[in-house]
Design an enzyme around this catalytic site. Structure first.
Site, PDB file in Angstrom:
ATOM      1  N   GLU A  77      13.782 -16.103 -13.498  1.00 33.49           N
ATOM      2  CA  GLU A  77      15.098 -15.485 -13.574  1.00 33.49           C
ATOM      3  C   GLU A  77      16.177 -16.363 -12.934  1.00 33.49           C
ATOM      4  OE1 GLU A  77      15.722 -13.088 -15.386  1.00 33.49           O
ATOM      5  OE2 GLU A  77      17.624 -12.223 -14.753  1.00 33.49           O
ATOM      6  N   ASP A  78      15.883 -16.964 -11.793  1.00 33.12           N
ATOM      7  CA  ASP A  78      16.939 -17.623 -11.021  1.00 33.12           C
ATOM      8  C   ASP A  78      16.900 -19.149 -11.003  1.00 33.12           C
ATOM      9  OD1 ASP A  78      17.909 -15.151 -10.431  1.00 33.12           O
ATOM     10  OD2 ASP A  78      16.916 -14.995  -8.492  1.00 33.12           O
TER      11      ASP A  78
END
Ligand code: MN
Length: 713
Positions: A76-77
Site C-alpha cells: 500500500e505505501d
C-alpha cells in the site's frame, strides 16, 4: 522503541532458527522500503510494522503471520508488489499481505449503527485466512495506541470504527484482552470526560481496593485448599469501558457498580467437574444472589467462551462477582482463536449458535490431527462467508448479496425503478458490464436512464429473488399489454367472420360462462389468453355460434353460399362439372401447389397436394386430375409453424409481420420449452408465392430459427 532483537528473543522460544532468519530478513526488507517515511508522531515509519509484529509475537503467532505484520503496509505505501513479496517470502506471506492491502483500502463511513454488523461481516469475508484478521487487529491496536497524533476528526472517526467494528470482531474471535484494549483506547477518545472520571475514581480507590481484594482472595484460597482443589484466585478491576457500559445500560452511577472488581478462580485441573466443586465451595462460603448464576460450561457463549459465573453477598454485605474456569478455558477466554493452535487436540470447541465461529470450528476440527502448529496454520485458509458478498453503496452503507450477484441485483435492492431503468454500473469508479459479479469491498454505483426497460436476458445474470421477481413482473406486464392487443385483433376478426361483433358480446352471460370454463376473472384475461395463444379465437366464437339464433343465422347465411361457391373454389376439374369441392384438412393446398382430387363417395371431390401422405394411402382408382382456376382470387387457410428463441412478444412480432401482408390470421398459438418458442398459425393466403414472401419476411426476424408450413401427418 521495539527492536528486532526483542521480537526474535520472544519468537525463539517457540519458532525454529530458519524461521527466525526469515523474520529478520522481513525486518530488513521492511526497513529498506519504508526508509525515509515517518509517522505523524515523527518516529520512523518502521516503528509501526515493528510494533504490530511484536504484538503478534506476544500472541505466539506463526512466522508467516509475524512476517506479514512486518510487511503489512509495503504494497500500500511503498513501490513493493505482491510478486516481489512472493519471490522473497513465498506464496503464503504474499497471500496474507495482499489480503491486508485489500482490507486497508476499505473504511467504514456509515453513521448507521445497523450497518456496523454488515461491515464486520465484510471484513470477515475479506479475511479469507483468519491470520489476515489477526494482523489487522494487531495493526489497529497500535494505531489506537498512537491515535493522539491524528487530527481531532480522524481520532474520533478511527475510535468510532474501532468501537463499532474491530472490538466486536476481537470479541467474536474470543480474544478478550484485545477486545478490552480496543474498547478502552476508543472510549478515551469518544467520551473523554466519562473516561477521565471513571479512571480517576478507579485509581482513587486503588489502595483500599487492593486490601479488600487480597482479603477475598485469601478466603477463597483457604477453602479451596481444605478440599485440596489446586488453583489460583485473581481479583482485578474491570476494564473502564466495561464499567462505563454498565453505568450507562443500567442507569446507575459509579458507586453503584459493585462489581468493579471481578474475581476469578482458575483451576489447575482440566476437568469441568472441578469447576462445579469450586462453585459449591463459594456458595457455601457466601450466600448466592438468586438469578445471577450462569453456566457457560454447559452452554458456552457464541465465541466459545466457557466459565461459571456467580454473584454472592460478600464478607461486608457487598456484591461480589466470581468466575470459575479451568486453565484451558481461561486460555481460550483471554486469547480466543489465537490460542487455538496450542490446543492441537481441538477439544476446546463446543457447539454454539454463532455461525462464524461454527465454521471456524469446523475448519479447525478438520485440522485437529495435525500436530505441527505451523502446518495447522498454513492449512487454515478459511472462507468465512463463502456464500455471501458485501459491497458498499455510494453513501458508504454496506449491503450483502448472495455470491454471484450482479449490479442488476444491486439496482433492484435500492428500488424497483432503479432496477427497471438501470443501463450500466460503475464499480470502484470503473464502468463494468451488467453481468459483472460483485466482489467483496466493491463500491457500486448504478447508472440509470429514464425510459429504459429490463430485458429477459437479465434473468440470466441475477441471483436475488427480489430482482428475479421484479424483472418477471415487468416482462409479464409488458407481454400482457401486447397480448391484449393481439388477442383483441384475433377475436374481432374471428367474430366478424361469423357475422358477430365481439365488442357487443362482451357483456353477455355467455362470456361469463366462458370465463368460468377457463377459470378466468376478467374479459381482459380472456383476451390476453387468446393473445398468448392459449385459447383460440375460434373456441371463443364457437360459444356464440352455438347460441340459438346466431347459429341459425350462420346456417342460413352459409348454406346458399356454399352451393354457389362449390364449383368455383378456384379449382377447375377436367371433365367433371357441378361437383362439391373441398380442400383436404391434412395438407391444405394453396394455389401454386401441385394438386390432385380424390372422389369421395357422396361428399364430392377432396383436393390434396400431390405429395400428401394421406393421398398416397387412398385408392388410386378414384384419384383424378384437378387444376387451379385462378380467374377468381380466393384466400386459402394454411398452417405454419415458426420456431424462435423465446423472447418477450415473439407472437406479436411474428404476427405483425404476417399482418403487414394484409393476410388474415385465424389461429395463433405459442408454446415454449427450454427458451424456445414454437408458434403455430393458421393464415389465409392467396397462393404459394404470397406464402413464400411471408416466409422470407418472417425469416428476417432475428430470433427466428425455422419457418415452415405444416401438414398434419
Ligand atoms: Mn498499519
Amino acid at each position: 522503541m521495539l527492536r528486532i532483537t526483542d521480537i526474535l528473543d520472544k519468537a525463539q522460544i517457540y519458532l525454529p532458527p530458519d524461521e527466525l532468519e526469515m523474520i529478520e530478513k522481513a525486518y530488513i526488507y521492511s526497513a529498506t522500503v519504508h526508509q525515509g517515511q515517518v509517522r505523524l508522531s515523527g518516529e520512523p515509519y518502521l516503528t509501526h510494522p515493528m510494533e504490530v509484529a511484536g504484538i503478534l509475537t506476544d500472541m505466539k503467532m506463526d512466522s508467516a503471520t509475524i512476517i506479514s505484520g512486518l510487511l503489512h503496509d509495503t504494497i500500500e505505501d511503498t513501490l513493493t508488489t505482491r510478486e516481489q513479496i512472493e519471490q522473497e517470502f513465498g506464496k503464503d506471506v504474499a497471500f496474507l499481505v495482499h489480503g491486508l492491502t485489500k482490507l486497508s483500502r476499505i473504511s467504514f463511513a456509515s453513521q448507521e449503527e445497523r450497518q456496523a454488523e454488515n461491515f464486520r461481516k465484510m471484513i470477515l469475508a475479506m479475511s479469507s485466512d483468519i491470520r489476515i484478521l489477526l494482523v489487522r487487529l494487531a495493526d489497529r491496536i497500535h494505531n489506537m495506541r498512537t491515535l493522539q497524533y491524528q487530527t481531532p476528526e480522524r481520532r474520533l472517526y478511527i475510535a468510532r470504527e474501532t468501537l463499532d467494528v474491530y472490538a466486536p470482531l476481537a470479541n467474536r474471535l474470543g480474544i478478550n484482552w484485545m477486545k478490552m484494549d480496543l474498547e478502552d483506547l476508543a472510549f478515551q477518545y469518544i467520551s473523554p470526560n466519562a473516561y477521565k472520571e471513571i479512571s480517576t475514581r478507579v485509581a482513587k480507590s486503588n489502595e483500599s481496593r487492593n486490601r479488600y481484594t487480597e482479603e477475598v482472595k485469601a478466603l477463597i484460597a483457604r477453602e479451596l485448599e481444605k478440599l485440596s482443589i489446586a488453583g489460583e484466585v485473581e481479583g482485578r478491576a474491570k476494564h473502564l469501558y466495561g464499567i462505563y457500559k454498565k453505568m450507562h445500560e443500567q442507569r446507575i452511577n459509579f458507586d453503584e457498580v459493585y462489581d468493579v472488581i471481578a474475581f476469578r478462580i482458575i483451576l489447575d485441573s482440566d476437568k469441568e467437574k472441578s469447576c462445579y466443586e469450586a462453585l459449591s465451595i463459594v456458595h457455601a462460603l457466601w450466600k448466592p444472589i438468586p438469578g445471577r448464576f450462569k453456566d457457560y460450561i454447559a452452554m458456552p457463549k457464541a465465541n466459545n467462551y466457557r466459565s461459571l459465573h456467580t454473584a454472592v453477598i460478600g464478607p461486608y454485605g457487598e456484591r461480589v462477582e466470581i468466575q470459575i474456569r479451568t486453565r484451558e478455558m481461561h486460555e481460550w477466554a483471554e486469547k480466543g482463536i489465537a490460542a487455538h493452535w496450542r490446543y492441537k487436540e481441538g477439544k476446546a470447541f463446543h457447539d454454539s449458535e454463532d455461525n462464524q465461529i461454527k465454521k471456524l470450528r469446523e475448519a479447525l476440527e478438520i485440522q485437529q490431527d495435525i500436530k505441527n502448529p505451523k502446518e495447522f496454520m498454513s492449512n487454515l485458509k478459511l472462507a468465512l462467508f463463502p456464500e455471501e458478498v458485501y459491497v458498499f453503496t455510494p453513501r458508504g452503507d454496506v449491503k450483502s448479496f448472495p455470491k454471484g450477484a450482479t449490479p442488476i441485483d444491486f439496482a433492484y435492492s435500492i428500488h424497483t425503478d432503479v432496477g427497471n431503468s438501470c443501463i450500466g454500473a460503475r464499480v470502484n469508479r470503473n464502468i463494468v458490464p451488467l453481468r459483472y459479479q460483485l466482489q467483496n469491498g466493491d463500491q457500486v454505483e448504478i447508472i440509470t436512464q429514464s425510459g429504459h426497460h429490463p430485458s429477459k436476458d437479465w434473468l440470466k445474470y441475477v441471483v436475488t429473488s427480489r430482482a428475479i421477481s421484479k424483472i418477471r413482473n415487468w416482462i409479464n406486464a409488458e407481454e400482457k399489454s401486447s397480448s391484449l392487443l393481439l388477442g383483441r385483433d384475433l377475436l374481432d376478426k374471428e367474430f366478424k367472420r361469423n357475422h358477430l361483433k365481439f365488442s357487443s358480446c362482451i357483456k353477455s352471460d355467455e362470456i361469463k360462462k366462458i370465463l368460468e370454463e377457463y377459470t378466468l376473472l376478467t374479459v381482459d384475461d380472456l383476451i390476453s389468453q387468446v393473445g398468448y395463444g392459449r385459447i383460440s379465437a375460434r373456441q371463443v366464437a364457437n360459444h356464440f355460434i352455438a347460441e340459438g339464433e346466431a347459429r341459425e343465422e350462420e346456417k342460413k347465411a352459409e348454406k346458399p353460399k356454399k352451393k354457389s361457391a362449390t364449383p368455383s373454389l378456384g379449382i377447375s376439374l377436367t371433365g367433371i362439372d357441378d361437383v362439391m369441392v373441398k380442400f383436404a384438412k391434412c395438407c391444405n393446398p394453396i394455389p401454386g401447389d401441385e394438386i390432385a382430387g380424390y372422389i369421395s363417395r357422396g361428399r364430392g371431390i377432396t383436393v390434396h397436394t400431390q405429395n400428401c401422405v394421406h393421398l398416397k394411402k387412398l385408392d388410386p382408382e378414384r384419384i383424378v386430375d384437378v387444376n387451379w382456376d385462378l380467374r377468381q382470387k380466393h384466400a386459402y387457410p394454411v398452417h405454419i409453424k415458426v420456431v424462435c428463441d423465446d423472447r418477450k412478444g415473439v407472437l406479436t412480432e411474428v404476427s405483425s409481420v404476417i399482418s403487414s401482408f394484409d393476410v388474415n390470421i385465424s389461429f395463433a398459438q405459442v408454446e415454449t420449452t427450454d427458451m424456445i418458442a414454437t408458434c403455430l398459425f393458421v393464415i389465409d393466403v392467396y397462393d404459394l408465392q404470397q406464402l413464400q414472401s411471408i416466409f422470407s419476411a418472417i425469416r428476417q426476424l432475428k430470433m427466428v430459427r425455422i419457418v415452415e408450413r405444416i401438414r398434419k401427418a
